[in-house]
Design an enzyme around this catalytic site. Sequence first.
Site, short mmCIF file in Angstrom:
data_model
loop_
_atom_site.label_atom_id
_atom_site.label_comp_id
_atom_site.label_asym_id
_atom_site.label_seq_id
_atom_site.Cartn_x
_atom_site.Cartn_y
_atom_site.Cartn_z
N VAL A 9 24.51 -66.01 -33.51
CA VAL A 9 23.25 -65.17 -33.79
C VAL A 9 23.06 -65.39 -35.40
CG1 VAL A 9 23.53 -63.34 -32.04
CG2 VAL A 9 24.67 -62.96 -34.17
N SER A 10 21.70 -65.52 -35.56
CA SER A 10 21.52 -65.87 -36.87
C SER A 10 21.97 -64.99 -38.21
CB SER A 10 20.01 -66.08 -37.10
OG SER A 10 19.68 -67.13 -36.24
N SER A 11 22.11 -63.74 -37.94
CA SER A 11 22.50 -62.72 -38.73
C SER A 11 23.24 -61.51 -38.41
CB SER A 11 21.32 -61.95 -39.66
OG SER A 11 20.10 -61.61 -38.64
#
Length: 200
Positions: A9-11
Amino acid sequence: MEIYGYVRVSSTDQNEERQLIALREKGVDDKNVYMDKQSGKDFDRPQYKKLLRKMKQGDLLYILSIDRLGRNYEEIQSQWRVLTKEKGIDICVIDMPLLDTRQGKDLMGTFIADLVLQILSFVAQSERENIRKRQEQGIAAAKAKGVKFGRPEKEVLDNFARLVSDWEKKKIPLSEVIKQCNMSEATFYRRLREHRIKRK
């Protein structure tokens, strides 16, 4: 043969549950799931590197979608070759059945898989660039409306000028001024510069 799963996931505030559910449905043991919470712009990710070291020839890797592997067109292509050709593992992209290296190992199957991989890699990078562009446009629009980013500015006390004057006359020490202003030393000196410019 070991079965592994990779989640990205990106963050830290994004939810990885959908990917984890998909991997469990494929029979991937939780201990064999590696997860990174960072951008897909490159493959400099600690858990991905750990997974790469762990996997050996004949193992199988599941990912939910190609953009979970990465969002950089050239690097996705390069890593796919590392995984399938150099490491000799199979990859299955769950939501794109054409990207399952266990199927169609003949020339036609490989050709189709390569084409699909190129298209999806392009889409993944294109989407990343669009997300970044939308973020930049959103920030610019917010700034134009006067929205402030970063930490809120410390309020300057009404008696700031008097405190500065007392400090300059050596009536009170700097530590007392900073304490009364509830500022760091760096903030105090910045506000002092602003104050002196206004006095001119």
